[in-house]
Design a protein around this motif. Structure first.
Motif, PDB file in Angstrom:
ATOM      1  N   ALA A  37     -89.779  97.740  10.983  1.00 43.93           N
ATOM      2  CA  ALA A  37     -88.964  97.653   9.770  1.00 43.93           C
ATOM      3  C   ALA A  37     -89.590  98.886   8.889  1.00 43.93           C
ATOM      4  CB  ALA A  37     -89.487  96.356   8.852  1.00 43.93           C
ATOM      5  N   ARG A  38     -90.673  99.179   9.127  1.00 48.39           N
ATOM      6  CA  ARG A  38     -91.228 100.428   8.430  1.00 48.39           C
ATOM      7  C   ARG A  38     -90.579 101.943   9.017  1.00 48.39           C
ATOM      8  NH1 ARG A  38     -97.877 101.704   9.065  1.00 48.39           N
ATOM      9  NH2 ARG A  38     -97.734  99.533   8.229  1.00 48.39           N
ATOM     10  N   PHE A  39     -90.438 101.877  10.329  1.00 48.85           N
ATOM     11  CA  PHE A  39     -89.671 102.991  10.936  1.00 48.85           C
ATOM     12  C   PHE A  39     -88.193 103.264  10.360  1.00 48.85           C
ATOM     13  CE2 PHE A  39     -92.803 103.221  14.902  1.00 48.85           C
ATOM     14  CZ  PHE A  39     -93.414 104.395  14.382  1.00 48.85           C
ATOM     15  N   GLN A  40     -87.589 102.032  10.196  1.00 53.75           N
ATOM     16  CA  GLN A  40     -86.245 101.833   9.846  1.00 53.75           C
ATOM     17  C   GLN A  40     -86.257 102.605   8.424  1.00 53.75           C
ATOM     18  OE1 GLN A  40     -83.207  98.879  10.640  1.00 53.75           O
ATOM     19  NE2 GLN A  40     -83.146  98.233   8.560  1.00 53.75           N
ATOM     20  N   GLY A  41     -87.114 101.936   7.614  1.00 57.15           N
ATOM     21  CA  GLY A  41     -87.229 102.273   6.168  1.00 57.15           C
ATOM     22  C   GLY A  41     -87.553 103.821   5.872  1.00 57.15           C
ATOM     23  N   GLN A  42     -88.209 104.405   6.749  1.00 54.08           N
ATOM     24  CA  GLN A  42     -88.361 105.924   6.911  1.00 54.08           C
ATOM     25  C   GLN A  42     -87.110 106.736   7.364  1.00 54.08           C
ATOM     26  OE1 GLN A  42     -91.791 105.757   9.560  1.00 54.08           O
ATOM     27  NE2 GLN A  42     -93.211 105.873   7.825  1.00 54.08           N
ATOM     28  N   GLY A  43     -86.009 106.113   7.487  1.00 53.53           N
ATOM     29  CA  GLY A  43     -84.899 106.697   8.116  1.00 53.53           C
ATOM     30  C   GLY A  43     -84.633 107.099   9.447  1.00 53.53           C
ATOM     31  N   PHE A  44     -85.251 106.383  10.442  1.00 52.12           N
ATOM     32  CA  PHE A  44     -85.114 106.624  12.013  1.00 52.12           C
ATOM     33  C   PHE A  44     -83.592 105.807  12.225  1.00 52.12           C
ATOM     34  CE2 PHE A  44     -89.543 107.538  11.782  1.00 52.12           C
ATOM     35  CZ  PHE A  44     -89.569 108.680  12.289  1.00 52.12           C
ATOM     36  N   GLN A  45     -82.926 106.307  13.067  1.00 55.21           N
ATOM     37  CA  GLN A  45     -81.799 105.620  13.629  1.00 55.21           C
ATOM     38  C   GLN A  45     -81.703 104.891  14.627  1.00 55.21           C
ATOM     39  OE1 GLN A  45     -78.799 106.310  11.319  1.00 55.21           O
ATOM     40  NE2 GLN A  45     -80.630 106.961  10.063  1.00 55.21           N
ATOM     41  N   TRP A  46     -82.686 105.030  15.400  1.00 53.83           N
ATOM     42  CA  TRP A  46     -83.040 104.416  16.739  1.00 53.83           C
ATOM     43  C   TRP A  46     -84.387 103.907  16.785  1.00 53.83           C
ATOM     44  CZ3 TRP A  46     -80.370 102.639  21.222  1.00 53.83           C
ATOM     45  CH2 TRP A  46     -78.874 103.128  21.372  1.00 53.83           C
ATOM     46  N   LEU A  47     -84.902 102.765  17.676  1.00 51.69           N
ATOM     47  CA  LEU A  47     -86.235 102.686  18.101  1.00 51.69           C
ATOM     48  C   LEU A  47     -86.230 102.389  19.686  1.00 51.69           C
ATOM     49  CD1 LEU A  47     -87.249  99.624  15.643  1.00 51.69           C
ATOM     50  CD2 LEU A  47     -87.777 101.966  15.369  1.00 51.69           C
ATOM     51  N   THR A  74     -82.108  96.456  11.661  1.00 52.52           N
ATOM     52  CA  THR A  74     -80.492  96.489  11.870  1.00 52.52           C
ATOM     53  C   THR A  74     -79.920  97.649  12.930  1.00 52.52           C
ATOM     54  OG1 THR A  74     -80.123  97.840   9.765  1.00 52.52           O
ATOM     55  CG2 THR A  74     -79.920  95.434   9.814  1.00 52.52           C
ATOM     56  N   ILE A  75     -81.017  98.738  12.865  1.00 56.43           N
ATOM     57  CA  ILE A  75     -80.876  99.774  13.700  1.00 56.43           C
ATOM     58  C   ILE A  75     -80.809  99.630  15.135  1.00 56.43           C
ATOM     59  CG2 ILE A  75     -81.521 101.621  11.988  1.00 56.43           C
ATOM     60  CD1 ILE A  75     -84.134 101.923  13.445  1.00 56.43           C
ATOM     61  N   PRO A  76     -80.294 100.097  16.173  1.00 61.35           N
ATOM     62  CA  PRO A  76     -80.220  99.920  17.540  1.00 61.35           C
ATOM     63  C   PRO A  76     -81.406 100.194  18.124  1.00 61.35           C
ATOM     64  CG  PRO A  76     -78.770 101.984  17.088  1.00 61.35           C
ATOM     65  CD  PRO A  76     -79.292 101.501  15.902  1.00 61.35           C
ATOM     66  N   VAL A  77     -81.718  99.545  19.313  1.00 63.77           N
ATOM     67  CA  VAL A  77     -83.014  99.498  19.922  1.00 63.77           C
ATOM     68  C   VAL A  77     -82.773  99.671  21.395  1.00 63.77           C
ATOM     69  CG1 VAL A  77     -84.990  97.995  20.734  1.00 63.77           C
ATOM     70  CG2 VAL A  77     -84.374  98.113  18.208  1.00 63.77           C
ATOM     71  N   GLN A  78     -83.541 100.537  22.042  1.00 61.86           N
ATOM     72  CA  GLN A  78     -83.616 100.661  23.396  1.00 61.86           C
ATOM     73  C   GLN A  78     -84.857 100.181  24.061  1.00 61.86           C
ATOM     74  OE1 GLN A  78     -82.689 104.869  24.133  1.00 61.86           O
ATOM     75  NE2 GLN A  78     -84.722 105.419  24.043  1.00 61.86           N
ATOM     76  N   GLU A  94     -77.853  90.407  25.589  1.00 59.64           N
ATOM     77  CA  GLU A  94     -77.429  89.250  24.692  1.00 59.64           C
ATOM     78  C   GLU A  94     -78.298  89.021  23.477  1.00 59.64           C
ATOM     79  OE1 GLU A  94     -76.867  84.577  25.477  1.00 59.64           O
ATOM     80  OE2 GLU A  94     -76.560  85.905  27.266  1.00 59.64           O
ATOM     81  N   LYS A  95     -79.449  89.463  23.867  1.00 56.40           N
ATOM     82  CA  LYS A  95     -80.397  89.272  22.465  1.00 56.40           C
ATOM     83  C   LYS A  95     -80.385  90.171  21.481  1.00 56.40           C
ATOM     84  CE  LYS A  95     -84.665  86.917  24.707  1.00 56.40           C
ATOM     85  NZ  LYS A  95     -85.155  86.292  23.591  1.00 56.40           N
ATOM     86  N   GLY A  96     -79.769  91.354  21.829  1.00 55.43           N
ATOM     87  CA  GLY A  96     -79.221  92.238  20.600  1.00 55.43           C
ATOM     88  C   GLY A  96     -79.955  93.714  20.998  1.00 55.43           C
ATOM     89  N   VAL A  97     -80.607  93.935  22.392  1.00 58.71           N
ATOM     90  CA  VAL A  97     -80.842  95.120  22.763  1.00 58.71           C
ATOM     91  C   VAL A  97     -79.651  96.231  22.827  1.00 58.71           C
ATOM     92  CG1 VAL A  97     -82.192  96.581  24.396  1.00 58.71           C
ATOM     93  CG2 VAL A  97     -83.258  94.358  23.580  1.00 58.71           C
ATOM     94  N   ARG A  98     -79.683  97.325  22.349  1.00 58.02           N
ATOM     95  CA  ARG A  98     -78.484  98.059  22.504  1.00 58.02           C
ATOM     96  C   ARG A  98     -78.547  98.726  23.686  1.00 58.02           C
ATOM     97  NH1 ARG A  98     -75.377 100.957  18.774  1.00 58.02           N
ATOM     98  NH2 ARG A  98     -75.652  99.030  17.523  1.00 58.02           N
ATOM     99  N   ARG A  99     -79.573  98.991  24.244  1.00 58.56           N
ATOM    100  CA  ARG A  99     -79.505  99.929  25.518  1.00 58.56           C
ATOM    101  C   ARG A  99     -80.994  99.638  26.307  1.00 58.56           C
ATOM    102  NH1 ARG A  99     -78.096 105.717  24.209  1.00 58.56           N
ATOM    103  NH2 ARG A  99     -80.435 105.994  23.740  1.00 58.56           N
ATOM    104  N   VAL A 100     -80.858  99.012  27.725  1.00 65.88           N
ATOM    105  CA  VAL A 100     -82.018  98.797  28.420  1.00 65.88           C
ATOM    106  C   VAL A 100     -82.410 100.380  29.154  1.00 65.88           C
ATOM    107  CG1 VAL A 100     -81.511  96.450  28.521  1.00 65.88           C
ATOM    108  CG2 VAL A 100     -80.437  98.056  30.353  1.00 65.88           C
ATOM    109  N   ILE A 101     -83.466  99.941  29.593  1.00 62.89           N
ATOM    110  CA  ILE A 101     -83.976 101.393  30.392  1.00 62.89           C
ATOM    111  C   ILE A 101     -84.582 100.930  31.488  1.00 62.89           C
ATOM    112  CG2 ILE A 101     -85.646 103.349  30.402  1.00 62.89           C
ATOM    113  CD1 ILE A 101     -85.712 102.915  27.180  1.00 62.89           C
ATOM    114  N   LEU A 102     -83.889 101.142  32.661  1.00 67.90           N
ATOM    115  CA  LEU A 102     -84.300 101.111  34.109  1.00 67.90           C
ATOM    116  C   LEU A 102     -85.295 102.302  34.467  1.00 67.90           C
ATOM    117  CD1 LEU A 102     -81.190  99.596  35.455  1.00 67.90           C
ATOM    118  CD2 LEU A 102     -82.894  98.386  34.049  1.00 67.90           C
ATOM    119  N   GLY A 122     -72.329 101.816  29.015  1.00 67.97           N
ATOM    120  CA  GLY A 122     -72.843 102.267  27.836  1.00 67.97           C
ATOM    121  C   GLY A 122     -74.072 101.937  27.387  1.00 67.97           C
ATOM    122  N   ARG A 123     -74.533 100.855  28.149  1.00 62.62           N
ATOM    123  CA  ARG A 123     -75.986 100.148  27.692  1.00 62.62           C
ATOM    124  C   ARG A 123     -76.927 100.345  28.612  1.00 62.62           C
ATOM    125  NH1 ARG A 123     -73.830  95.925  24.498  1.00 62.62           N
ATOM    126  NH2 ARG A 123     -75.761  95.452  23.676  1.00 62.62           N
TER     127      ARG A 123
END
Length: 248
Positions: A37-47, A74-78, A94-102, A122-123
């Protein structure tokens, strides 16, 4: 260029390792949701999230911490670490992760990555972690005889959203990002590349920004954000990211 703040999860806490050594972990926050939440508040667009325990175990371990993060922003997460089959990929998406990293599975079973890209367009991103140019897997505990570029080329035209390239020897060591190797990899690919490992100052971001045309579309930053060496607003302005409240 997107700046991804890193949240590396070990035993439920936000940590940073030095060169991937689990025994050299510094805890920066015991509440991953609050940190996100702190990172989102600082303006980052992804985590950018990594389940470090999961990377070694070969299965999700810090799922509860990831759930707290997903509930806090609420910002996207990989997310990477311990994701090695289609069922786990589907579970996280399904849980809400925007992008998985393999990562490990990309080396051991490239066809699964291609299947995942078709099933979840795209995920899916591929994480390529290199030690002296050769791919390391299983939480960096094993180094293969496959070069990073050779592995990346296997996924051209497969629908991979991005290649996340980490120089292990630089990661967490505050020695500067390996701009040359990252730019060289990006130049040889059509898939976008995200730089990772060793970002320690604004100078590193300036150097990466200069190579943006090679195909570097993002950069992951961890320890330098936690210890204040990189100031979020200044970094986001440099890389051209929108300020808080702006549409990006």
């Amino acid at each position: 260029m997107i700046l991804y703040p890193a949240i590396d999860l070990k035993d439920g806490a936000c940590v940073r390792l030095v060169r991937g050594e689990m025994s050299h972990a510094t805890v920066f926050n015991t509440d991953p949701g609050e940190q996100a939440a702190r990172f989102q508040g600082q303006g980052f667009q992804w985590l950018h999230l990594v389940d470090l325990n999961g990377a070694f175990a070969g299965r999700p371990v810090n799922a509860e911490a990831v759930d707290r993060i997903l509930a806090s922003v609420t910002i996207p997460v990989q997310l990477g670490g311990g994701i090695r089959d289609l069922k786990t990929i589907g579970m996280w998406i399904e849980k809400g992760v925007r992008r998985v990293i393999l990562g490990t599975i990309a080396l051991r079973d490239p066809e699964l990555v291609k299947q995942a890209c078709k099933a979840f367009p795209g995920r899916v991103a591929v994480g390529i972690d290199a030690r002296e140019g050769y791919v390391a897997v299983a939480g960096w505990a094993e180094t293969s005889n496959i070069k990073a570029l050779d592995l990346a080329l296997k996924f051209e035209d497969s629908g991979v959203a991005a290649i996340i390239y980490t120089d292990i020897n630089r990661d967490g060591a505050m020695g500067g990002v390996n701009v040359e190797a990252t730019a060289d990899l990006a130049f040889h690919l059509t898939t976008p590349v995200i730089a990772s490992g060793g970002v320690s100052s604004m100078d590193d971001l300036v150097a990466l920004k200069k190579e943006e045309d090679s195909g570097i579309e993002g950069v992951i930053c961890g320890r330098a954000l936690y210890d204040g060496r990189i100031e979020p607003a200044e970094a986001l302005a440099l890389l051209g990211a929108p300020a808080p409240g702006e549409v990006g």
